[in-house]
Design a protein around this motif. Structure first.
Motif, PDB file in Angstrom:
ATOM      1  N   GLY A 388      40.442  44.132  46.351  1.00  0.00           N
ATOM      2  CA  GLY A 388      39.386  43.182  46.549  1.00  0.00           C
ATOM      3  C   GLY A 388      37.966  43.347  47.075  1.00  0.00           C
ATOM      4  O   GLY A 388      36.878  42.815  46.718  1.00  0.00           O
ATOM      5  N   THR A 392      34.404  42.835  44.529  1.00  0.00           N
ATOM      6  CA  THR A 392      33.474  41.877  45.066  1.00  0.00           C
ATOM      7  C   THR A 392      32.066  42.702  45.524  1.00  0.00           C
ATOM      8  O   THR A 392      30.896  42.370  45.372  1.00  0.00           O
ATOM      9  N   ILE A 400      39.407  36.457  40.952  1.00  0.00           N
ATOM     10  CA  ILE A 400      40.758  36.936  41.221  1.00  0.00           C
ATOM     11  C   ILE A 400      42.002  36.336  40.756  1.00  0.00           C
ATOM     12  O   ILE A 400      41.948  34.970  40.887  1.00  0.00           O
ATOM     13  N   ASN A 415      45.918  36.088  48.121  1.00  0.00           N
ATOM     14  CA  ASN A 415      45.669  35.755  49.447  1.00  0.00           C
ATOM     15  C   ASN A 415      45.540  37.343  50.021  1.00  0.00           C
ATOM     16  O   ASN A 415      44.552  37.564  50.954  1.00  0.00           O
ATOM     17  N   LYS A 418      42.266  39.015  48.850  1.00  0.00           N
ATOM     18  CA  LYS A 418      41.137  38.226  49.511  1.00  0.00           C
ATOM     19  C   LYS A 418      40.987  38.723  51.117  1.00  0.00           C
ATOM     20  O   LYS A 418      39.666  38.931  51.581  1.00  0.00           O
ATOM     21  N   ILE A 421      38.114  41.385  51.531  1.00  0.00           N
ATOM     22  CA  ILE A 421      36.552  41.093  51.146  1.00  0.00           C
ATOM     23  C   ILE A 421      35.760  40.943  52.298  1.00  0.00           C
ATOM     24  O   ILE A 421      35.979  40.301  53.111  1.00  0.00           O
ATOM     25  N   THR A 426      31.990  37.031  50.573  1.00  0.00           N
ATOM     26  CA  THR A 426      32.571  35.878  50.317  1.00  0.00           C
ATOM     27  C   THR A 426      31.946  34.771  49.362  1.00  0.00           C
ATOM     28  O   THR A 426      32.903  34.022  49.077  1.00  0.00           O
ATOM     29  N   TYR A 429      33.106  35.461  44.816  1.00  0.00           N
ATOM     30  CA  TYR A 429      34.230  35.482  44.286  1.00  0.00           C
ATOM     31  C   TYR A 429      34.659  34.046  44.115  1.00  0.00           C
ATOM     32  O   TYR A 429      34.448  33.103  44.899  1.00  0.00           O
ATOM     33  N   THR A 431      39.093  32.031  43.018  1.00  0.00           N
ATOM     34  CA  THR A 431      40.539  32.362  42.613  1.00  0.00           C
ATOM     35  C   THR A 431      40.984  31.569  41.616  1.00  0.00           C
ATOM     36  O   THR A 431      40.677  30.268  41.814  1.00  0.00           O
TER      37      THR A 431
END
Length: 485
Positions: A388, A392, A400, A415, A418, A421, A426, A429, A431
């Motif tokens: 992750g 990113t 994702i 999750n 994430k 990241i 933040t 990205y 999902t």
């Protein structure tokens, strides 16, 4: 039918009860597949212990049992052979059963976290181009000359390996190129095989769900080289910090290759673009359609192996320059709108970082790089947040999504990705659990000349969800979506 005494050649026997003069129809380590006059091998596996299935094997017709622990009740009509390690015995007996095919061709094994499939396929294509009949045992497929066979494992079980190699010998193959996985090494699936060359690509974070620690993972890879004979050649990438560890205890001839360090076979990237590279191997320059530094290593390894086998370096370089990309490994497609699609199998932190860095080094930065990726269920969870972070950090936008969730909840996997990241990324990205929808979103968001990397599944043509396999080919779906968008 084979004589049991012949099949036991080179097997280290601790105790033998019964007759070794009997005839054997076949061999198996799966009690469900046993028939009359079979040898059954009781293997202690990761999840199952074959010793629990001795009665079932005998009831189905096994006349010989090879095991590590003798049962309390011994039957008069059964031959029992106790060995220290049943999996090693299986490999040796399987080789004997198929008349030791690895002795009758030149067998090359490639191990490492990344690059195994690409390098073995490149070698297969290279030696085929040089005029030889070859065999390939790889993650994508098994090949016996021009015949393509389905592949279920990176490194098959010893019986399947020897079946394939025997077919290769029967078909006149002179060379066989084989992926060697850490699981296969640890489980002694290579026992009984004769390798001419063993080669190491690299080692990074992967398979810790199985090996538990990174040191165990390194030890599994090293075991392959420790067991090579004096007549073999051990080739290693010394740009990898663990490359020389592979050669510490080997009896084989030691050979090194690199792009950075001083080595026997030194390569250099002169120019790198998305459509290929200008490379220099030992002062010989050539253009290749393969892209990315990781592919320079793969081609350099192929060059090293061919050179060590005595081929003219100029002939080898000429042949390498004609090699095409391997399916699902930096596989590219450019749409009519000039949207650039790249599909790659990158499913480890190092592999994902390598391909993203390769793309970033080759692009102008006037276009966006959109990465679509996920992580597989019931695989090493520690790599999820790392991937992750990498995606990113090195992409303009990351979507994702789901990979092969198996029977894990895909949203929970997302999750966990994430978590890695960093705060400054933040806003880079989003999902989307459904993988097809994620790919479609990336295509809709992309402008002409933008690059979309779809990572993680590569050559796979399925998606595994709750024990079921659904048709899913990243490149095929991307092309269909581009046409309809």
């Amino acid at each position: 039918m084979k004589k049991l005494s012949d099949l036991l050649y080179k097997v280290s026997i601790e105790k033998l009860i019964g007759n070794v003069g009997s005839s054997i129809k076949n061999i198996s380590f799966d009690s469900r597949k046993v028939e009359q006059d079979y040898i059954f091998f009781a293997i202690k596996g990761h999840d199952l212990d074959g010793h629990k299935y001795l009665s079932q094997a005998i009831s189905k017709g096994a006349s010989v049992i090879i095991c590590e622990e003798l049962p309390e009740e011994l039957l008069d009509h059964i031959t029992y052979i106790q060995v220290k390690n049943s999996s090693i015995a299986l490999g040796i007996v399987a080789s004997n059963f198929y008349n030791n095919p690895s002795d009758k061709l030149t067998l090359i094994g490639i191990t490492g976290t990344n690059g195994k499939t690409t390098t073995t396929t490149l070698l297969y294509n290279l030696f085929t181009q040089l005029g030889f009949r070859c065999a390939l045992l790889s993650t994508i497929e098994n090949r016996i000359s021009d015949t393509i066979l389905k592949s279920n494992h990176t490194t098959p079980d010893p019986i399947t390996i020897n079946q394939l190699l025997a077919q290769a010998v029967e078909n006149g193959c002179q060379y066989a190129f084989m992926e060697v996985s850490s699981h296969g090494i640890y489980q002694n699936r290579l026992a009984g095989l004769t390798f001419k060359i063993g080669a190491f690509t690299n080692i990074t974070h992967d398979h810790l769900d199985y090996h538990q620690t990174f040191s165990n993972y390194i030890a599994a890879k090293k075991k392959f080289f420790d067991e090579l004979p004096k007549t073999a050649i051990a080739v290693t990438n010394i740009d990898d910090k663990n490359g020389l560890i592979m050669l510490q205890n080997t009896n084989a001839k030691k050979v090194t290759y690199s792009l950075k360090s001083n080595s026997i076979y030194k390569g250099k990237i002169i120019e790198s673009r998305l459509d290929g590279m200008l490379l220099q191997f030992r002062n010989q320059e050539f253009w290749t359609v393969l892209a990315g530094k990781f592919n320079a290593y793969n081609e350099l390894l192929a060059y090293t192996i061919a050179s060590e086998l005595g081929f003219d370096p100029i002939v080898v370089v000429t042949a390498i320059s004609k090699l095409q990309r391997v399916k699902g490994r930096f596989e590219t497609y450019v749409s009519d709108e000039k949207k650039y699609i790249i599909v790659d199998y990158a499913h480890t932190p190092d592999a994902l970082q390598n391909i993203l860095e390769a793309i970033n080094q080759s692009r102008t930065r006037n276009e966006k790089l959109i990465t679509v990726f996920g992580c597989g269920g019931h695989r090493d969870k520690e790599k999820r947040p790392k991937m992750g972070n990498i995606a990113t950090r090195l992409s303009d936008l990351t979507i994702i999504t789901s990979d092969n969730p198996r029977d894990e909840n895909p949203d929970e996997i997302i999750n966990e990705i994430k978590v890695g990241i960093e705060p400054q990324n933040t806003n880079k990205y989003l999902t989307i659990t459904d993988r097809k929808e994620a790919i479609q979103t990336a295509i809709k968001m992309a402008e002409p000349k933008d690059i979309i990397l779809i990572a993680g599944k590569g050559h796979e043509n399925f998606q595994e969800i709750n024990g079921k396999y659904f048709p899913f080919d990243d490149m095929k779906i991307a092309k269909e979506l581009i046409k309809n968008t």
